[in-house]
Design a protein around this motif. Sequence first.
Motif: not given
Length: 532
Positions: A81-82, A63, A60, A97-98, A100-101
């Motif tokens: 996008e998270k 980002l 995070g 965007g993460s 993981q997401t």
Amino acid sequence: MELRDYQTEARNAVFGEWEKGVQKTLLVLPTGCGKTIVFAKVAEECVRRGERVLILAHRGELLEQASDKIAKATGLKCAVEKAEETCMGSWYRITVGSVQTMMRETRLSRFAEGYFDTIIIDEAHHCLSESYQKVLEHFPGAHVLGVTATPDRGDMRNLGQYFESLAYEYTLPKAIRSGYLVPIRALTLPLKLDMTGVGVQAGDFRAADIGTALDPYLDRIAAEMRKYCMERKTVVFLPLVKTSQKFCQILNDSGFKAAEVNGGSADRAGILEGFEKGKYNVLCNSMLLTEGWDCPDVDCVIVLRPTKVRSLYSQMVGRGTRLAPGKDSLLVLDFLWHTERHELCHPASLICQDEEVARKMTENISAAGCPVDIEEAEKTASADVVAQREEALAKQLAEMRMRRKKLVDPLQFEMSIQAEDLSGYVPVFGWEMGPPTDRQKKTLEKLGILPDVIDNAGKAAKLLDRLDRRRAENLTTPKQIRFLEGRGFRHVGTWDFDSAKNLIDRIAANGWRTPAGISPQEYRPDTGQAAV
């Protein structure tokens, strides 16, 4: 925001790769050299061309940094996008965007495969993982830029499995010489830490084993730190949270103002702010601060988490390379880790392309007993290794003289023309790793180079390219080098073609004997030394 020269070159090189048909390319910049600014400018140009851009990261903090830097550098806002946030329906053309997401099927399936035109991967050394690859494969037509601080081609050999080219690389020595990063001084402390019982997991040393091996030495390490770190702002990297907490207490008992921070710290932001403002002079952490955190006035880094991964080592040391008022250098404390493995990272790993030079540099720093500038140490180690190679080469040439009567050994050629980029070359991309083609070997032999010991196509291509350039620049040929160095003249590869030809003509006119008054060991064509 005005870019530095190398940042402009980097941005232009990325678009140059894409425009010539390379889809997936790499950008390598040392920590502290503004890689986020560069990819922000790349993203800005993509938006100007009407494209949508996805910036992928695994944390995070990265980002948030990317979004903030893009806003400051370009004035463009980013969608996110998270978790519950999404870019769908947003006016913004850039999305952070993460991974993981993004990797979740329910999230990924919302996007058409052509939704993003460009994907930028921050900390690209993570991109070979399954989670990243799942996202990248969903957008097969997108241009991809990977950005990393990986310091050498040893790590990039793995990245070459995915990326097709290296668009641009700015090295740590260049950044230091240009005044964009502080000089680094390395000091090896005389503590032999036994690592023989430490296992390996996922390609690196097992953190739990390191913590156990490290515990008996913590008091002695603190005592050594008192000699060098009391007046410095120091970050210490340790393998485990419990080891980090224990060492923090030992440091406080030893007179330091130390704090410890980890992923579970209730007041992590407050601790980091206290360190930045001088409330603490040592900050201990268990690998939390390797990415996404900057404190420019850090002027000492201690790595108590030995690693085989150069990109990780570079990230740790990179916490202290930034410029700050009153800061003239970064001190890196190294230790005599006792291990049967030779791939352990040391300060030499930050700067050396050649493993033999890195080993010699580590040995020299260890013997110095005082802080040593790593650029100076690298020059000394390179000279030492060249001397060793020349001695070994002399023996090798003596043994193989008859077989190599007509051809020059590639190593002799590289050393004669003083081409460290050739002698330290490591293939990165797939085509480079294959064997030399028959055509390459035939051409090398025709030009006077022995092809037998060249084991990959990349090295053969580099040699042929260098031979073409030397011919265009009117420098000596391999055959001239072979003949004159066979007579005892030195570094003939640095001479021009006409000087070598004139000397060979004089030798031929003298019955193939070296004219009187010429000492091959001392002769230089620019001295005007003449025969008596």
